[in-house]
Design an enzyme around this catalytic site. Structure first.
Site, PDB file in Angstrom:
ATOM      1  CE  LYS A   7      38.709  27.499  42.572  1.00 42.77           C
ATOM      2  NZ  LYS A   7      38.804  26.899  41.212  1.00 42.77           N
TER       3      LYS A   7
ATOM      4  CG  ASP B   9      34.499  36.984  45.212  1.00 44.84           C
ATOM      5  OD1 ASP B   9      35.338  37.256  45.838  1.00 44.84           O
ATOM      6  OD2 ASP B   9      33.984  37.620  44.450  1.00 44.84           O
ATOM      7  CE1 TYR B  10      39.563  31.084  42.475  1.00 45.86           C
ATOM      8  CE2 TYR B  10      40.732  31.543  44.466  1.00 45.86           C
ATOM      9  CZ  TYR B  10      40.552  31.079  43.291  1.00 45.86           C
ATOM     10  OH  TYR B  10      41.634  30.031  42.624  1.00 45.86           O
ATOM     11  CB  THR B  11      38.721  32.259  49.412  1.00 46.71           C
ATOM     12  OG1 THR B  11      40.001  32.859  48.952  1.00 46.71           O
ATOM     13  CG2 THR B  11      39.587  31.131  50.421  1.00 46.71           C
TER      14      THR B  11
END
Length: 254
Positions: free
Chosen positions: A164, A159-161
């Protein structure tokens, strides 16, 4: 057009603690006026502003709320003057703990959306609120915060990557559209930082492994990444836009 950092007013989202606080301190050190945005960290943001002195102040807003961002910018203009620089550092609640990450079989689209709303939606809301001020002066600097996990997803924080990655694309498309207004838009991407609230859950052994794989032999600090953010706001970067600078001691290249 370029201006010295000491002549700038800077809005740092998620600026009350961690990397955001290090960025705020870096700009204040160079004489800039610093607007410290926070969502829930009022005590930390107020304490940081007090520590930095009369040229700094804390401002509350959830960057995913377009109206809240607009109100915040109005308050900054009244208190410190129109922001010249946006550093979008705000992060939806996240912990770099590989053991607790969401694996693909359990990952939900909602988790990706939540990260993207803050990463990309927050950037969009802040740029839209600041654009009239950028346009009036023919000058502006936008710096987004990315991650070297795009180049080396050693731990698959999906989710984070993904968020970004979308932010990097948006950084480049925004650079294309805002360039004629005298606005540069760039990204600074860190690796694992020692230490922020988000990386506090990372085991010491992981820090040691990262340090051992890095040419400089150590893990990058928030203060070191903050200095790279300063570069993009400085006159030395006046002809640089749409770029992604990886600041991780050489762990990844690209």
């Amino acid at each position: 057009m370029s201006r010295p950092v000491s002549d700038l007013t800077v809005l740092i989202t998620g600026g009350g603690r961690g990397l955001g606080a290090a960025i705020a301190r870096a700009f204040a050190r160079e004489g800039a006026k610093v607007a410290i945005n926070y969502r829930r960290s009022k005590a930390a943001a107020d304490a940081l502003a007090s520590d930095l002195g009369p040229c700094a102040a804390a401002f509350a807003a959830d960057v995913t709320d377009v109206q809240a961002v607009a109100r915040m910018v109005d308050e900054i203009v009244e208190r410190l003057g129109p922001p010249d620089v946006l550093v979008h550092n705000a992060l939806a609640d996240f912990s770099f703990n590989g053991d607790a990450r969401a694996h693909l079989e359990h990952l939900t689209w909602t988790e990706i959306v939540r990260q993207t709303e803050t990463a990309v939606g927050g950037t969009l809301n802040c740029i839209q609120a600041l654009r009239p001020h950028f346009e009036a002066r023919g000058f502006g600097r936008v710096v987004t915060i990315g991650t070297n996990l795009l180049q080396n997803p050693v731990v698959p924080y999906h989710d984070y990557t993904a968020a970004k990655g979308a932010l990097l694309a948006f950084t480049r498309t925004a650079a294309k559209e805002l360039g004629p207004l005298g606005v540069t838009v760039n990204m600074v991407s860190g690796g694992l930082l020692r230490t922020t609230d988000a990386s506090a859950a990372t085991p010491d052994a992981v820090f040691d492994i990262v340090a051992g794989q890095t040419p400089l032999g150590r893990v990058t600090t928030p203060e070191e990444l903050a200095d790279a953010v300063l570069f993009f706001a400085s006159p030395w970067a006046r002809s640089v836009t749409g770029q992604n600078l990886i600041v991780d001691g050489g762990l990844v290249f690209g």
